[in-house]
Scaffold this active site. Structure first.
Site, PDB file in Angstrom:
ATOM      1  N   HIS B 246     -21.846 -15.584 -28.822  1.00 28.67           N
ATOM      2  CA  HIS B 246     -21.301 -15.429 -27.457  1.00 28.67           C
ATOM      3  C   HIS B 246     -20.114 -14.473 -27.428  1.00 28.67           C
ATOM      4  CE1 HIS B 246     -23.836 -18.216 -25.235  1.00 28.67           C
ATOM      5  NE2 HIS B 246     -23.820 -18.993 -26.298  1.00 28.67           N
ATOM      6  N   ASP B 307     -21.524 -22.618 -30.602  1.00 29.34           N
ATOM      7  CA  ASP B 307     -22.890 -22.908 -30.152  1.00 29.34           C
ATOM      8  C   ASP B 307     -23.778 -21.675 -30.242  1.00 29.34           C
ATOM      9  OD1 ASP B 307     -21.195 -21.782 -28.151  1.00 29.34           O
ATOM     10  OD2 ASP B 307     -22.787 -22.112 -26.684  1.00 29.34           O
ATOM     11  N   GLU B 308     -25.058 -21.934 -30.363  1.00 30.48           N
ATOM     12  CA  GLU B 308     -26.093 -20.906 -30.222  1.00 30.48           C
ATOM     13  C   GLU B 308     -25.796 -19.648 -31.029  1.00 30.48           C
ATOM     14  OE1 GLU B 308     -27.880 -21.692 -25.856  1.00 30.48           O
ATOM     15  OE2 GLU B 308     -25.965 -20.660 -25.802  1.00 30.48           O
ATOM     16  N   VAL B 309     -25.533 -19.806 -32.313  1.00 31.52           N
ATOM     17  CA  VAL B 309     -25.220 -18.643 -33.143  1.00 31.52           C
ATOM     18  C   VAL B 309     -26.516 -17.939 -33.536  1.00 31.52           C
ATOM     19  CG1 VAL B 309     -24.126 -17.854 -35.269  1.00 31.52           C
ATOM     20  CG2 VAL B 309     -23.175 -19.810 -34.020  1.00 31.52           C
TER      21      VAL B 309
END
Lengths: 551, 551
Positions: B246, B307-309
């Site tokens: 992100h 999150d969401e790497v």
């Protein structure tokens, strides 16, 4: 001819100023000349035809203010050929809009003066709106010739002021947004069971009993103000007084509601629909609707509802039972509904009113005048079609004009870019649709906003820009269906609404990819600086952008 | 003792004035005395304990204004026993809120002076909020004793200023509404891939490159203003700087983003997550986060995402491949993610910061400090449970504090009374939940507002009053679940927000049945007259009303 260096300079200059992805709704024909002009401070509109009306002058003032207020404070006038004014030629003196009014226009963007030609003032209004959308914030504009007219005559929204009350200012703002989307009918569902805010002079008890409070009413003066405001913007206001169902508050003192009875005990309970067996019912409707006709003048149409008529209360009432016994030609309660509609519509005809009705009136075979407009609203799926497709085929097959609202109930919301759901509905996609359209039997489309969950706090953000998706479907050619192109224009149109003071919500977020591929920067899209919002209109579009429908 | 006639007179008087269905969130204990009092014009708050702080004085001014502005212009003071003031006794001098701060209070509504007792100023703030909700618009108030404290310590909302920018005024208004709902943590997801509005002094290039425009930034001064504003209202502001994924806009000039490569051609393409193999990455983070720690002081927590790497870009990069070859203890790309988090969290620890992280950090087995808070966000269903139920059991089973946001993503919208969906989620409903709660391992709940479709035009109407459903779940007892009661209070609380200048949307429409059964009239509910809205808050409640969930 300009030399190449000037062209390059201009290209850079234009790229750095407000983008204009295109007009919304997209015009029928547009041919750009490749020139770029600049509006001079001295710019004025001028009526050059024989018809220079107050309506036209009012529009000139409005649009000059709109166009020049967008100018950036630090925007020095670019060194381009200057446009010093706009000549507007209106060739007829039509002042009242109907379903057959010519709304077409031509717009020639050229120096030293723009030129607009329109058959009616209403076409001229749309030329001015189109022009205002083409001017960038630095007052530059591309040379172009636009020849435009709407696909459908009726491009409406419906608002509901019974379930929640909107102040007059909210309604005016909604009309503003409609005009910016070239919509032209405000279907005003003014009363319903929940409240009766219409303040009648001939029947004052209705709002005294039925409004939420004495402050939550629309006086005749306020309505006339709204009608005038809308007319100046090319928007007709068609009131709806729904009968014989959807009545409750406001009607109690008039002795026209049906007394319901407990079927087991025979005890009176609550009240139901209008009682079709009482002459008093028609006397009240005649008095009320004559006043309504006058208040909403010059509009000739009244919407008298006719949807979702409940029969249980009628069935429980012994007075109605004995009336039916005395009137054997009325066979049953469906017949009673038809009897009611027949008398109501005769009454309207006698008053010189035309009428729009919800589809049930047609479905029940009520005898209706040839100019009746049938509004198709029922959602859902039946067999291999949507119910609206079947219904539109029937209504237009019977030779009646139709307004399609069933797939455009925009009070329903869903997460994400739900405007696409509405934009993608092709209204002539039903059996016989093409013929119906060419015969003028698809009067148009209507985006409905029932107000269970809407009031003045969220009307603007819920309605706009979503309803503009329906506006483009109603105005532009059937072939205008590219979602990426529509999204870009819808986004910019929404930014434009913010600059015009309308609290339209964002339609999505930006992609981060633009900077990477050398596309336009974020700053090159939607430069509108909106005081108080800080809303940046931060979408970004570029070749690698993945649109929601592609994910 | 009052005589009976006075009592009857008072009953009628009270019925005709603003209704008070009850406080939201509902207090833990409330015992009404049956008395009715009236606030005198001379009413003032007075700090009677040893701790009279500026924060308390500020709250006194704020709530006196809120309470007296609601008074109806024509409302003559009723002839009741008059309350002349409120004594507020705060027994400790705690000035910074943490997860263990005592937020309890007692409120005694009685004449001639109200009495508030609280361990901290924060409890006193809630006593004042409760008091303000109990006062009717004619300044009458029922005698009562309230003993109250929150069920959970962390009652948050998350806002996202990367996908759309909110001006400072919008954020302050959001904080106001949070305080009215007794929420106490603003999780500020300040930056993300889409834009980087945090204006760093030590790394100024980040917002220069990454903000939508030079105007769309939060300066350090603006952030400190927000932090101060929130603290005065009992709201902590926890910033999030999401890493290592992100990230995009704003980071490009720092040499810390991973260069991605086309796996077929080997050509460099775009940029991905932070590159965990570069010392420069940690140097930048150390510089940035030290500043952030200071700017958001006194808050000790920073949310560092996790999150969401995405791993694909790392996998495509030959420099990372050779680094992995040189560091055999880091076995794979999951190991590389863990390596990054380990170094980041060590860095934060060295700076004296505590941290909140998204659940992936826990799921991946990263070594974390005991005071780490794990935010459980993943939606969806797995086996016979919601994924959040499984995750909460794991996180709390491992002895970590948790914040539950998964079922409270309120940026998702659905047609109708969707607040019920959120209100009905019992957060301790997972294996070991009761024990986790009693051990303080459910720190609390968070209502998230990701801003793909939200900006300043619709933040207030989208967030409120819906987020108050989560606020009540986080504050009130587990047994407070009656939907009819909650809807009534939520409706009135929303009307109250309108009087306080917050554009909260309606939660439904009214029933027409009240007038028929002799229940309270529409005028007796929600009398707030809201200039500019005309929003009547037109709901109606009575025994025959059919609530949405009963239909």
């Amino acid at each position: 001819m300009k030399d190449l260096r000037t062209h390059l300079f201009l290209a850079v200059l234009v790229l750095a100023s407000t983008p204009v992805s295109g007009v919304l709704p997209r015009p029928q024909q547009q041919t750009d000349s490749g020139d770029v002009f600049s509006l001079g401070e001295e710019f004025q509109f001028l009526a050059v035809g024989v018809h220079s009306t107050p309506m036209l002058q009012n529009a000139f003032d409005r649009y000059r203010a709109i166009i020049f207020q967008r100018r950036k404070p630090d925007g020095a006038a670019p060194a381009l050929s200057t446009i010093t004014g706009c000549d507007v030629n209106v060739t007829s003196d039509v002042q009242v809009k109907t379903l057959t009014t010519d709304e077409s226009y031509e717009l020639h963007v050229r120096a030293p003066r723009l030129f607009v030609r329109a058959a009616t003032v209403f076409g001229a209004l749309y030329a001015l709106e189109t022009f205002s959308q083409l001017v960038r914030s630095d007052l530059s504009i591309d040379g172009t010739v636009i020849t435009d007219k709407p696909r459908f005559a009726y491009r409406g929204t419906m608002i509901d002021t019974s379930r929640h009350f909107y102040p007059v200012t909210s309604i005016k703002m909604h009309i503003d947004a409609m005009a910016y989307a070239k919509m032209n009918v405000l279907h005003w569902h003014i009363v319903d069971e929940i409240s009766f805010p219409y303040e009648s002079v001939v029947l004052p008890q209705m709002s005294l009993d039925g409004a939420f409070s004495p402050k939550h009413v629309y006086s005749i003066a306020a309505i006339r103000e709204i009608v005038e405001y809308a007319m100046l913007r090319g928007v007709r206001v068609i009131p709806e007084f729904d009968t014989p169902g959807h009545v409750s508050r406001g009607w109690g003192s008039l002795g026209v509601l049906t007394q319901c009875y407990d079927v087991k005990t025979g005890a009176p309970t609550n009240f139901g629909a209008l009682n079709p067996t009482l002459n008093q019912t028609y006397a009240v409707l005649s008095t009320l609707l004559a006043e309504v006709r006058d208040v909403f003048a010059p509009e000739a149409y009244i919407h008298v509802g006719g949807d979702e008529v409940p029969k249980e209360c009628w069935q429980s009432n012994p007075q109605i039972a004995s009336w039916l016994h005395e009137h054997p030609s009325v066979k049953d309660f469906a017949g009673l509904e038809t009897y009611f509609e027949q008398r109501l519509l005769a009454l309207l005809k006698a008053q010189g009113s035309s009428y729009i009705v919800w589809q049930e009136i047609f479905d029940n075979g009520v005898e209706i005048l040839p100019d009746t407009v049938i509004e198709v609203w029922k959602g859902g799926h039946g067999g291999d079609q949507w119910l609206w497709q079947t219904e539109m085929a029937k209504v237009t097959g019977a030779g009646f004009k139709s307004v399609l609202s069933a797939p455009y109930y925009l009070n329903y919301i869903a997460y994400g870019a739900d405007w696409i759901n509405y934009y993608s509905i092709e209204p002539a996609n039903f059996t016989g649709g093409a013929a119906a359209e060419s015969n003028g039997l698809i009067a148009g489309l209507e985006a409905c906003f029932w107000s269970e969950y809407i009031d003045a706090t969220n009307l603007a953000s819920r309605a706009w820009p979503r309803a503009a998706a329906v506006a483009e479907r109603a105005w532009s050619a059937e072939t205008v269906t590219n979602l990426t192109d529509a999204e870009r224009r819808l986004h910019e149109w929404r930014c434009m609404l913010l600059t015009r003071g309308i609290n339209a919500e964002p339609i999505g977020t930006c992609s981060v990819n633009a900077q990477r591929v050398g596309g336009p920067t974020l700053q090159q899209w939607c430069q509108y600086q909106v005081p108080g919002y800080g809303g940046y209109c931060a979408e970004e579009w570029d070749p690698v952008y993945s649109a929601p429908w592609d994910r």
